[in-house]
Write a protein that holds these residues in place. Structure first.
Motif, PDB file in Angstrom:
ATOM      1  N   MET A 192     -39.770  23.434   7.815  1.00 59.89           N
ATOM      2  CA  MET A 192     -40.642  22.404   7.271  1.00 59.89           C
ATOM      3  C   MET A 192     -40.053  21.027   7.519  1.00 59.89           C
ATOM      4  N   GLY A 193     -40.816  20.029   7.273  1.00 59.03           N
ATOM      5  CA  GLY A 193     -40.313  18.682   7.450  1.00 59.03           C
ATOM      6  C   GLY A 193     -41.391  17.688   7.833  1.00 59.03           C
ATOM      7  N   ASP A 194     -42.628  18.139   8.042  1.00 60.63           N
ATOM      8  CA  ASP A 194     -43.705  17.239   8.447  1.00 60.63           C
ATOM      9  C   ASP A 194     -43.969  16.155   7.401  1.00 60.63           C
ATOM     10  N   ILE A 195     -43.788  16.498   6.113  1.00 58.33           N
ATOM     11  CA  ILE A 195     -44.076  15.528   5.061  1.00 58.33           C
ATOM     12  C   ILE A 195     -43.055  14.402   5.070  1.00 58.33           C
ATOM     13  N   PHE A 196     -41.951  14.581   5.827  1.00 59.50           N
ATOM     14  CA  PHE A 196     -40.926  13.549   5.917  1.00 59.50           C
ATOM     15  C   PHE A 196     -41.005  12.815   7.270  1.00 59.50           C
ATOM     16  N   SER A 197     -42.169  12.867   7.898  1.00 54.92           N
ATOM     17  CA  SER A 197     -42.306  12.316   9.250  1.00 54.92           C
ATOM     18  C   SER A 197     -42.042  10.815   9.285  1.00 54.92           C
ATOM     19  N   GLY A 198     -42.069  10.196   8.102  1.00 52.04           N
ATOM     20  CA  GLY A 198     -41.775   8.770   8.051  1.00 52.04           C
ATOM     21  C   GLY A 198     -40.328   8.449   8.319  1.00 52.04           C
ATOM     22  N   GLY A 199     -39.481   9.494   8.353  1.00 50.83           N
ATOM     23  CA  GLY A 199     -38.080   9.296   8.714  1.00 50.83           C
ATOM     24  C   GLY A 199     -37.176   8.957   7.557  1.00 50.83           C
ATOM     25  N   ASN A 200     -37.589   9.234   6.327  1.00 46.47           N
ATOM     26  CA  ASN A 200     -36.754   8.951   5.162  1.00 46.47           C
ATOM     27  C   ASN A 200     -35.550   9.884   5.142  1.00 46.47           C
ATOM     28  N   GLN A 201     -34.369   9.329   5.435  1.00 47.96           N
ATOM     29  CA  GLN A 201     -33.152  10.141   5.489  1.00 47.96           C
ATOM     30  C   GLN A 201     -32.467  10.239   4.125  1.00 47.96           C
ATOM     31  N   ASN A 202     -32.997   9.502   3.136  1.00 47.21           N
ATOM     32  CA  ASN A 202     -32.363   9.501   1.816  1.00 47.21           C
ATOM     33  C   ASN A 202     -32.786  10.695   0.959  1.00 47.21           C
ATOM     34  N   ILE A 203     -33.860  11.365   1.364  1.00 45.26           N
ATOM     35  CA  ILE A 203     -34.368  12.524   0.623  1.00 45.26           C
ATOM     36  C   ILE A 203     -34.206  13.757   1.503  1.00 45.26           C
ATOM     37  N   ILE A 204     -33.472  14.742   1.012  1.00 44.19           N
ATOM     38  CA  ILE A 204     -33.227  15.934   1.812  1.00 44.19           C
ATOM     39  C   ILE A 204     -34.201  17.064   1.493  1.00 44.19           C
ATOM     40  N   ALA A 205     -34.830  16.995   0.301  1.00 49.74           N
ATOM     41  CA  ALA A 205     -35.781  18.054  -0.074  1.00 49.74           C
ATOM     42  C   ALA A 205     -36.647  17.571  -1.226  1.00 49.74           C
ATOM     43  N   LYS A 206     -37.755  18.294  -1.428  1.00 48.55           N
ATOM     44  CA  LYS A 206     -38.608  18.063  -2.589  1.00 48.55           C
ATOM     45  C   LYS A 206     -38.874  19.389  -3.281  1.00 48.55           C
ATOM     46  N   ILE A 207     -38.779  19.391  -4.604  1.00 48.86           N
ATOM     47  CA  ILE A 207     -39.156  20.539  -5.430  1.00 48.86           C
ATOM     48  C   ILE A 207     -40.397  20.111  -6.183  1.00 48.86           C
ATOM     49  N   ASP A 208     -41.553  20.556  -5.712  1.00 50.22           N
ATOM     50  CA  ASP A 208     -42.821  20.000  -6.180  1.00 50.22           C
ATOM     51  C   ASP A 208     -42.763  18.482  -5.949  1.00 50.22           C
ATOM     52  N   SER A 209     -42.878  17.694  -7.020  1.00 48.70           N
ATOM     53  CA  SER A 209     -42.856  16.234  -6.835  1.00 48.70           C
ATOM     54  C   SER A 209     -41.456  15.648  -7.022  1.00 48.70           C
ATOM     55  N   GLU A 210     -40.506  16.469  -7.463  1.00 49.41           N
ATOM     56  CA  GLU A 210     -39.145  15.961  -7.699  1.00 49.41           C
ATOM     57  C   GLU A 210     -38.387  15.857  -6.381  1.00 49.41           C
ATOM     58  N   LYS A 211     -37.800  14.698  -6.158  1.00 49.04           N
ATOM     59  CA  LYS A 211     -37.059  14.458  -4.928  1.00 49.04           C
ATOM     60  C   LYS A 211     -35.584  14.820  -5.110  1.00 49.04           C
ATOM     61  N   VAL A 212     -35.023  15.451  -4.082  1.00 51.03           N
ATOM     62  CA  VAL A 212     -33.592  15.780  -4.058  1.00 51.03           C
ATOM     63  C   VAL A 212     -32.938  14.829  -3.063  1.00 51.03           C
ATOM     64  N   SER A 213     -32.103  13.950  -3.539  1.00 56.84           N
ATOM     65  CA  SER A 213     -31.520  12.936  -2.659  1.00 56.84           C
ATOM     66  C   SER A 213     -30.422  13.537  -1.782  1.00 56.84           C
ATOM     67  N   THR A 214     -30.306  13.007  -0.588  1.00 54.66           N
ATOM     68  CA  THR A 214     -29.243  13.422   0.336  1.00 54.66           C
ATOM     69  C   THR A 214     -27.878  13.124  -0.269  1.00 54.66           C
ATOM     70  N   ARG A 215     -27.786  12.015  -0.986  1.00 52.62           N
ATOM     71  CA  ARG A 215     -26.513  11.625  -1.599  1.00 52.62           C
ATOM     72  C   ARG A 215     -26.076  12.655  -2.638  1.00 52.62           C
ATOM     73  N   ASP A 216     -27.017  13.083  -3.504  1.00 53.28           N
ATOM     74  CA  ASP A 216     -26.675  14.078  -4.529  1.00 53.28           C
ATOM     75  C   ASP A 216     -26.188  15.377  -3.896  1.00 53.28           C
ATOM     76  N   PHE A 217     -26.871  15.802  -2.838  1.00 55.96           N
ATOM     77  CA  PHE A 217     -26.464  17.046  -2.184  1.00 55.96           C
ATOM     78  C   PHE A 217     -25.114  16.885  -1.494  1.00 55.96           C
ATOM     79  N   ALA A 218     -24.883  15.720  -0.881  1.00 54.75           N
ATOM     80  CA  ALA A 218     -23.600  15.465  -0.224  1.00 54.75           C
ATOM     81  C   ALA A 218     -22.459  15.492  -1.244  1.00 54.75           C
ATOM     82  N   GLU A 219     -22.703  14.940  -2.441  1.00 60.59           N
ATOM     83  CA  GLU A 219     -21.686  14.974  -3.500  1.00 60.59           C
ATOM     84  C   GLU A 219     -21.428  16.407  -3.953  1.00 60.59           C
TER      85      GLU A 219
END
Length: 484
Positions: A30-57
């Motif tokens: 998957m990944g079409d919904i991120f076609s805008g190129g937002n690299q700060n969000i690595i995933a979405k759980i329903d409407s909740e965003k999972v930030s790349t920074r949180d996952f990296a930490e």
């Protein structure tokens, strides 16, 4: 409680104290919904965003070793870790929905009542801080983990509370281990042992796989890190662990073992070239290196890549200094034994697959059972099995599988390592009645409750996987992978 906790900062995934449901989310590119190129969000759980920074930490808190960090770029390891991380986030969402919380006072009670931190039969702040230093974690990290585990335990209790166990489920649990079964069987291992392996067959396999038949010798350089060597004292105090941390940082910074040894006035011990049995080329066993350290370091393949090892309150710095592979003689007993074993093992697999296919297709009846014994000059044996503990040729796992067969059923049963292989025909089964007043009733009631709880957990797991929509930003995942 803490005896069940692995030093979570040192492992690939933080271990869960209770066996919480695993949530394996499958990523379908998957990944079409991120076609805008937002690299700060690595995933979405329903409407909740999972930030790349949180996952990296979260990745950083796992303290991956050098090999695991290398694997992040070239394997799907980071996707697996992300799947686990999302599973944890979803469980936290579920706990929030259910109002499951843990107050600060409750968290304190858990910690101060844990005997791991006792001294003179009461909680010791010093013992607690010593544990944190030795584990390499901060108090907030450790306490957050304890709180998370306790809330998960409460979630499991919530899911299974109020379950009433009917007597028939107790009887079923009892029946799984307590039956009297009359069986006929053919010991297939007696047939397999008769197979003669020709010398030409052994030579053929050796010549086709020469690279596999080499003896590996490695030279190891190491030094034990003691308080006396690092601080001049005997105590494992804060200064000692600070020194250990500095050495670990030097290793991560790429310093070689000679420089680290010189910097810390350490004397390096060198084993010379030894094999997996700690023997040199002349067959002499090396006595210089600790057995536990040897087991850990010998399996490493990287040359001149020092590592820090800790076990039984001992610390070592060690590395593989050289690797030398020597071709083994085809007539060597270990070579002949290995090839013979592989040929026999393949023969067992082929034979079992052939019989298993006939049984599954309904083409292996009683007459086929008897003809098979005659064809292979094998004896059909008789056995009355009286419960799971019945002494005889079968181990417990084999008996458990036999107990699942119906009367007149024929099946092939093997243990997990194919060391026990049997053709089984069930003649008669007698089920025993469990007395409600017996001491075993409560035991099997607990087993029945556990079985029912597991069914509930798996059903809950399936519901959770359907409840949440997971979207993965593959561009952010790949960018994170390439950053290592």
């Amino acid at each position: 409680m803490l005896s069940s906790i692995v030093k979570f900062s040192k492992s690939l995934s933080i271990k869960i104290l209770v066996g919480i449901i695993i949530l394996p989310f499958v990523f379908w590119g998957m990944g079409d919904i991120f076609s805008g190129g937002n690299q700060n969000i690595i995933a979405k759980i329903d409407s909740e965003k999972v930030s790349t920074r949180d996952f990296a930490e979260y990745l950083n808190r796992l303290n991956l070793n050098d090999q695991q960090i290398k694997d992040l770029k070239k394997t799907d390891l980071i996707q697996k870790i992300l799947s686990e991380y999302i599973g944890r986030r979803i469980i936290n969402l579920e706990m929030e929905d259910l109002g499951i919380v843990l107050s600060d006072s409750s968290l304190k009670d858990i910690i101060v009542n844990d005997k791991t931190f006792f001294k003179d039969k009461k909680f010791s702040r010093t013992e607690y801080e010593k544990f944190l230093i030795q584990s390499g974690v901060t108090a907030p990290m450790f306490e957050d983990n304890i709180a998370e585990q306790e809330k998960r335990r409460q979630l499991l209790t919530f899911l299974s509370r109020g379950t009433s166990i009917p007597d028939f489920l107790v009887q079923n649990a009892f029946n799984e281990e307590n039956q009297v079964k009359d069986i006929r069987y053919i010991d297939l291992n007696e047939i397999f042992e008769k197979k003669q392996i020709k010398k030409d067959e052994i030579n053929k396999i050796y010549n086709e796989n020469k690279d596999l038949f080499t003896q590996e010798f490695k030279s190891i350089s190491f030094s034990e890190l003691t308080p006396e060597k690092l601080t001049g004292l005997k105590e494992f105090d804060k200064n000692f662990f600070n020194k250990i941390e500095l050495i670990e940082n030097d290793i991560l910074d790429g310093k070689n073992i000679l420089d680290i040894a010189k910097l810390n006035n350490l004397k390096l011990i060198k084993t010379g070239e030894i094999d997996k049995d700690k023997k040199d080329v002349l067959g002499q066993k090396n006595q210089l290196i600790n057995n536990e350290l040897f087991k850990k370091i010998f399996k490493k393949n990287e040359i001149n890549s020092p590592e820090l090892f800790e076990f039984e309150n001992k610390y070592f710095i060690a590395q593989i200094s050289s690797v030398n592979k020597i071709a083994q003689n085809p007539n060597d007993k270990s070579v002949v034994s290995a090839i013979t074993g592989q040929i026999k093992f393949k023969s067992i697999i082929d034979n079992n697959m052939s019989i298993g296919k006939k049984i599954s297709e309904g083409n292996f009846k009683k007459k086929d059972f008897e003809d098979y014994a005659k064809k292979n000059n094998s004896t059909i044996k008789y056995k009355k099995i009286k419960g799971l503990e019945d002494q005889g040729p079968f181990n417990k796992n084999v008996i458990k599988r036999i107990f699942k067969l119906d009367d007149n059923e024929i099946n092939l049963i093997s243990d997990s390592q194919l060391k026990q292989n049997y053709l089984i025909q069930i003649e008669k089964t007698e089920f025993l009645e469990l007395d409600k007043k017996s001491k075993d009733f409560d035991k099997y009631k607990s087993v029945a409750k556990l079985n029912l709880s597991n069914s509930i957990y798996f059903a809950y797991d399936a519901r959770i996987n359907k409840k949440y929509k997971i979207d993965i930003n593959n561009k952010a995942v790949n960018r994170l992978k390439n950053s290592f």
